[in-house]
Design a protein around this motif. Structure first.
Motif, PDB file in Angstrom:
ATOM      1  N   GLU A  51     -37.931  93.948  46.409  1.00 58.29           N
ATOM      2  CA  GLU A  51     -38.821  93.056  46.958  1.00 58.29           C
ATOM      3  C   GLU A  51     -38.135  92.504  48.473  1.00 58.29           C
ATOM      4  N   VAL A  52     -36.986  92.077  48.271  1.00 59.53           N
ATOM      5  CA  VAL A  52     -36.350  91.445  49.488  1.00 59.53           C
ATOM      6  C   VAL A  52     -36.179  92.332  50.538  1.00 59.53           C
ATOM      7  N   ASN A  53     -35.845  93.583  50.235  1.00 59.16           N
ATOM      8  CA  ASN A  53     -35.664  94.403  51.303  1.00 59.16           C
ATOM      9  C   ASN A  53     -37.157  95.016  52.163  1.00 59.16           C
ATOM     10  N   ARG A  54     -38.142  94.978  51.444  1.00 55.77           N
ATOM     11  CA  ARG A  54     -39.241  95.241  51.790  1.00 55.77           C
ATOM     12  C   ARG A  54     -40.171  94.072  52.797  1.00 55.77           C
ATOM     13  N   LEU A  55     -39.721  92.795  52.162  1.00 54.38           N
ATOM     14  CA  LEU A  55     -40.456  91.681  52.660  1.00 54.38           C
ATOM     15  C   LEU A  55     -39.674  90.727  53.707  1.00 54.38           C
ATOM     16  N   THR A  56     -38.367  90.780  53.640  1.00 56.82           N
ATOM     17  CA  THR A  56     -37.613  89.855  54.426  1.00 56.82           C
ATOM     18  C   THR A  56     -37.777  90.094  56.097  1.00 56.82           C
ATOM     19  N   ASP A  57     -37.506  91.156  56.340  1.00 59.42           N
ATOM     20  CA  ASP A  57     -37.950  91.417  57.832  1.00 59.42           C
ATOM     21  C   ASP A  57     -39.300  91.154  58.303  1.00 59.42           C
ATOM     22  N   LEU A  58     -40.293  91.584  57.424  1.00 59.06           N
ATOM     23  CA  LEU A  58     -41.528  91.304  57.757  1.00 59.06           C
ATOM     24  C   LEU A  58     -41.759  89.917  57.955  1.00 59.06           C
ATOM     25  N   PHE A  59     -41.257  88.745  57.143  1.00 56.27           N
ATOM     26  CA  PHE A  59     -41.214  87.570  57.330  1.00 56.27           C
ATOM     27  C   PHE A  59     -40.422  86.936  58.223  1.00 56.27           C
ATOM     28  N   GLY A  60     -39.504  87.526  58.664  1.00 55.93           N
ATOM     29  CA  GLY A  60     -38.929  87.193  60.015  1.00 55.93           C
ATOM     30  C   GLY A  60     -39.708  87.451  61.260  1.00 55.93           C
ATOM     31  N   GLU A  61     -40.330  88.546  61.266  1.00 56.14           N
ATOM     32  CA  GLU A  61     -41.267  88.706  62.241  1.00 56.14           C
ATOM     33  C   GLU A  61     -42.422  87.800  62.459  1.00 56.14           C
ATOM     34  N   ALA A 115     -37.497  76.660  58.541  1.00 52.65           N
ATOM     35  CA  ALA A 115     -37.768  77.492  57.342  1.00 52.65           C
ATOM     36  C   ALA A 115     -36.775  77.211  56.354  1.00 52.65           C
ATOM     37  N   VAL A 116     -37.182  77.140  55.047  1.00 51.02           N
ATOM     38  CA  VAL A 116     -36.266  77.105  54.145  1.00 51.02           C
ATOM     39  C   VAL A 116     -36.574  78.408  53.195  1.00 51.02           C
ATOM     40  N   VAL A 117     -35.449  79.146  52.553  1.00 50.20           N
ATOM     41  CA  VAL A 117     -35.600  80.222  51.698  1.00 50.20           C
ATOM     42  C   VAL A 117     -34.707  79.925  50.508  1.00 50.20           C
ATOM     43  N   ALA A 168     -27.831  87.900  54.905  1.00 50.17           N
ATOM     44  CA  ALA A 168     -27.757  88.911  55.975  1.00 50.17           C
ATOM     45  C   ALA A 168     -29.020  89.087  56.943  1.00 50.17           C
ATOM     46  N   LYS A 169     -30.078  89.255  55.992  1.00 50.03           N
ATOM     47  CA  LYS A 169     -31.534  89.451  56.698  1.00 50.03           C
ATOM     48  C   LYS A 169     -31.928  88.243  57.403  1.00 50.03           C
ATOM     49  N   THR A 170     -31.663  87.142  57.106  1.00 48.79           N
ATOM     50  CA  THR A 170     -32.093  85.927  57.677  1.00 48.79           C
ATOM     51  C   THR A 170     -31.335  85.426  58.720  1.00 48.79           C
ATOM     52  N   ALA A 171     -30.185  86.034  58.950  1.00 46.63           N
ATOM     53  CA  ALA A 171     -29.132  85.384  60.074  1.00 46.63           C
ATOM     54  C   ALA A 171     -29.484  85.513  61.286  1.00 46.63           C
ATOM     55  N   ASP A 172     -30.603  86.321  61.734  1.00 41.08           N
ATOM     56  CA  ASP A 172     -30.942  86.487  63.282  1.00 41.08           C
ATOM     57  C   ASP A 172     -32.276  85.793  63.248  1.00 41.08           C
ATOM     58  N   TRP A 173     -32.944  85.294  62.112  1.00 43.07           N
ATOM     59  CA  TRP A 173     -34.258  84.552  62.433  1.00 43.07           C
ATOM     60  C   TRP A 173     -34.577  83.851  63.361  1.00 43.07           C
ATOM     61  N   THR A 218     -33.034  78.150  59.654  1.00 41.17           N
ATOM     62  CA  THR A 218     -33.435  78.342  58.472  1.00 41.17           C
ATOM     63  C   THR A 218     -32.295  78.316  57.369  1.00 41.17           C
ATOM     64  N   VAL A 219     -32.709  77.407  56.255  1.00 41.33           N
ATOM     65  CA  VAL A 219     -31.697  76.717  55.297  1.00 41.33           C
ATOM     66  C   VAL A 219     -32.005  77.551  53.756  1.00 41.33           C
ATOM     67  N   LEU A 220     -31.019  78.217  53.417  1.00 44.77           N
ATOM     68  CA  LEU A 220     -30.849  78.924  52.301  1.00 44.77           C
ATOM     69  C   LEU A 220     -30.307  77.902  51.243  1.00 44.77           C
ATOM     70  N   THR A 221     -31.355  78.016  49.928  1.00 44.80           N
ATOM     71  CA  THR A 221     -30.836  77.490  48.706  1.00 44.80           C
ATOM     72  C   THR A 221     -30.710  78.071  47.555  1.00 44.80           C
ATOM     73  N   GLU A 222     -30.023  77.351  46.622  1.00 43.52           N
ATOM     74  CA  GLU A 222     -30.139  78.145  45.400  1.00 43.52           C
ATOM     75  C   GLU A 222     -30.289  77.211  44.187  1.00 43.52           C
ATOM     76  N   GLY A 223     -31.035  77.661  43.091  1.00 41.96           N
ATOM     77  CA  GLY A 223     -30.929  76.736  41.930  1.00 41.96           C
ATOM     78  C   GLY A 223     -32.366  76.151  41.808  1.00 41.96           C
ATOM     79  N   GLU A 224     -32.869  75.801  40.757  1.00 36.98           N
ATOM     80  CA  GLU A 224     -34.298  75.324  40.311  1.00 36.98           C
ATOM     81  C   GLU A 224     -34.170  73.996  40.897  1.00 36.98           C
ATOM     82  N   ALA A 225     -33.409  73.222  40.648  1.00 33.56           N
ATOM     83  CA  ALA A 225     -33.900  71.794  41.299  1.00 33.56           C
ATOM     84  C   ALA A 225     -33.934  71.731  43.080  1.00 33.56           C
TER      85      ALA A 225
END
Length: 391
Positions: free
Chosen positions: A209-219, A233-235, A247-252, A256-263
């Motif tokens: 899913e990530v490989n198919r959609l991340t570039d599309l979402f960046g565009e 953006a937050v991912v 890696a895929k969001t580095a040039d958005w 863009t903020v990347l987060t982890e965890g449910e909270a």
């Protein structure tokens, strides 16, 4: 008195971590509500063991995903099916609850129902037979006395297609909503101005899913940034795809903020003005968090063709099915184009009639799902205990 009453034996079978996450709270709620002592056996993971489960074997033996892993472990899985059904036939529990993992639990239920039809068997988490292969509903009626549904439209489906009793108990996502003030704190924590527009972007939790959609979402973000210069953006992501997403969001084209965890994920939802997400349970989570959204999904051509032929519902977006109307726009397959996704998102990121209508629809969905009422585990426990013979 409950203290001197004979204990009742309930067998539960969970086949994977998500089932264990349902089974633990269910057992806790049953102990709280039952007027007599309960004993538990079957198959469960850490949460169910913590509530007093005596597991016939480690749940990890059958908690496998993907065709390759299933094939490699098939002899063991078949052995565990036999052991599980034999345990039921030897111990004769008062009642059995099968939790999710239908490939395993439904096979076990069939074996038990054939040899011990007097034991009530409950299915907790209705499989998506309403979406495709609807004939499976009739097969379920031969082995299950009652189905516990996570989605409010499922009872009507099972009654109409199989004459099978189905009780809506609620989705666990009802209890996973952002805490008050979480969004403001999230923006402060990540240096996102409170007046800036924030888009939650969720390209999925699986690598394909990530490989198919991340570039599309960046565009799509590139198109949006031209119309909304203050866009951020937050991912929210998960560990096993984190580095791919990074890696895929580095040039958005937007910060863009990347987060982890449910909270952090739910805090991000509370902070976001709108969302662009892959199809899946996340649409339900976003809706319960009151986040207007656009849904997009791409799969390989063979899978897309097969799903298109089998699909029996007008939408793949759960909030649309719950509302019984196309409230949330969805773009699938070849219809996933950056310009179209951006055009659908712009009105949701501004104070517009479209945004107001989207928020009203999400409030309606929350009401239908029973947010603010009893916990799903309590509702489920009541529906289970109601079938205890001679209660």
């Amino acid at each position: 008195m409950a203290e001197t009453a004979k204990p009742r034996h309930i067998m539960l079978v969970a086949g994977e971590t998500s089932g264990d996450a349902l089974g633990g709270p269910l057992m806790q709620a049953m102990k709280k509500l039952s007027p007599v002592p309960l004993t538990f056996s079957g198959v469960g993971g850490e949460r169910m063991l913590a509530e007093g489960m005596e597991s016939v074997f480690p749940m990890t033996d059958i908690a496998v995903m993907g065709p390759k892993e299933i094939i490699a472990r098939l002899p063991l899985i078949l052995k565990r099916m036999r052991e599980t059904s034999n345990h039921a036939l030897e111990t004769r529990p008062d009642l059995i609850v099968m939790i999710d993992a239908p490939e395993f639990t439904h096979n076990v239920a069939r074996r038990i129902a054939r040899k011990a039809p007097e034991i009530p068997i409950i299915d907790y988490v209705a499989p998506t037979v309403w979406a495709w292969r609807q004939g499976r509903a009739k097969a379920m009626a031969k082995k299950f006395r009652r189905v516990l549904a996570l989605l409010p439209f499922e009872p009507q489906f099972f009654a109409a297609h199989a004459g099978l009793e189905c009780v809506y108990v609620g989705h666990p996502a009802i209890e996973r909503v952002p805490e008050e003030g979480a969004g403001k704190a999230f923006r402060d924590r990540h240096g996102i101005p409170h007046e800036a527009r924030l888009l939650a972007v969720l390209p999925g939790s699986r690598t394909n899913e990530v490989n198919r959609l991340t570039d599309l979402f960046g565009e799509t973000l590139a198109v949006l940034a031209r119309a909304l210069p203050d866009l951020h953006a937050v991912v929210p992501t998960v560990p096993h795809v984190r580095e791919t997403v990074r890696a895929k969001t580095a040039d958005w084209p937007v910060r863009t903020v990347l987060t982890e965890g449910e909270a952090e994920k739910f805090a991000a939802f509370d902070a976001a003005d709108a969302a662009l997400a892959a199809s899946g349970t996340v649409a339900l989570e976003l809706g319960l968090a009151r986040v207007p959204m656009v849904i997009a999904y791409r799969s390989d051509p063979v899978t897309a063709f097969a799903i298109g032929r089998m699909l029996k519902v007008p939408s793949v977006v759960l909030p649309n099915l719950i509302l019984d109307r196309p409230s949330i726009r969805e773009f699938l397959g070849d219809h996933c184009k950056p310009e179209d996704l951006a055009a659908a998102l712009v009105p949701l990121l501004k104070e517009t009639p479209e945004r107001k209508a989207a928020l009203a629809d999400l409030e309606e969905m929350r009401a239908i799902m029973g947010t603010g009422g009893e916990a799903p585990s309590i509702r489920a426990a009541r529906a289970v205990l109601d079938l205890l013979p001679g209660k």
